[in-house]
Motif scaffolding. Structure first.
Motif: not given
Length: 277
Positions: A24-26, A47, A50
């Motif tokens: 998962q990205t977050s 999250p 970045k």
């Protein structure tokens, strides 16, 4: 029949291929914390910065934010909790925040827990609204929710991301719950010597020596042990009756010797030495 089997095989393979396990990205996170006798659980997504500007850009000011990513953040509490002077009953709720450029944030607890993000947010379903101040903080790469500033009856929900932090103070009814638990255990009538001992220990830690004395005497009346005698000695010491405390502690040490409980013997004797200084 061969065609049917072929189609079924293709269907099964397709299902396996589509059910991919990817990162998962977050990533999702579950936080559990006990404060006093109240259990908290927070389920949310985390999250990361970045290299982006978060507040004022990725998370706009003056707009409702889901406090994380993906599904709305869920907040579960096992007993009543007081936030911003309002009572939130035991249950599960969603949490949202409205950041402000001035640092004056609004955090709400909402009854609709099945929302993806803030798309279906309905302010009419807010149960509690807390006004909090965002302060500068050390850099936090990944969004984080935690608990801080504990006492047995209070604490704060802490939210950190990028260079900001907010604390949402709360209170729990630990004393009321503990007293009800004591009452229920006594009414049940099982292992009362231990029940009275635990009750005395609780009240000693709560600095209520009057109730602590009453309960430890009940425990000793049922059965005299090194544990309850030593606890009574600690209560007496707390009441500034050091001579009586030392005398009783010596009796407790003798009982511990008879019970072949060397750990207790050492602990009691070490305590007597401290009281003698």
């Amino acid at each position: 029949m061969k065609k049917i089997i072929t189609f079924l095989t293709i269907g099964i393979l397709s299902a396996h291929l589509s059910a991919q396990n990817l990162p998962q990205t977050s990533p999702s996170s579950t936080l559990k914390q006990t404060v006093g006798l109240t259990d908290f659980t927070v389920e949310y997504s985390r999250p990361s910065v970045k290299g982006r500007t978060i507040f004022g850009e990725l998370v706009p000011f003056d707009k409702v934010w889901r406090l994380g990513a993906n599904k709305c953040t869920q907040f579960t509490v096992s007993t009543e909790v007081t936030i911003a002077g309002e009572t939130l009953k035991a249950g599960t709720y969603s949490m949202f925040a409205t950041p402000s450029k001035s640092g004056d944030w609004t955090v709400v607890f909402n009854s609709n827990t099945e929302q993806w993000g803030a798309g279906e947010y309905d302010a009419k379903k807010n149960l509690i609204t807390a006004k909090v101040k965002a302060v500068k903080n050390t850099f936090t790469e990944s969004f984080m929710i935690g608990f801080n500033n504990f006492t047995s009856n209070s604490g704060a929900i802490t939210i950190q991301w990028e260079n900001l932090k907010i604390d949402i103070p709360f209170k729990v009814n630990t004393t009321q719950i503990a007293e009800q638990n004591i009452k229920s255990a006594i009414e049940k009538g099982e292992k009362l010597g231990r029940v009275y001992y635990n009750s005395a220990d609780y009240y000693l830690k709560a600095n209520d020596t009057k109730k602590a004395s009453r309960y430890i005497e009940k425990s000793i009346d049922i059965e005299k042990t090194h544990r309850n005698l030593f606890l009574q000695a600690n209560i007496l010491n707390k009441m500034n009756k050091k001579d009586e405390a030392i005398k009783l502690a010596k009796q407790a040490a003798e009982l511990a010797e008879k019970a072949d409980s060397k750990g207790w013997v050492n602990y009691i004797n070490e305590t007597i030495e401290k009281w003698n200084k």
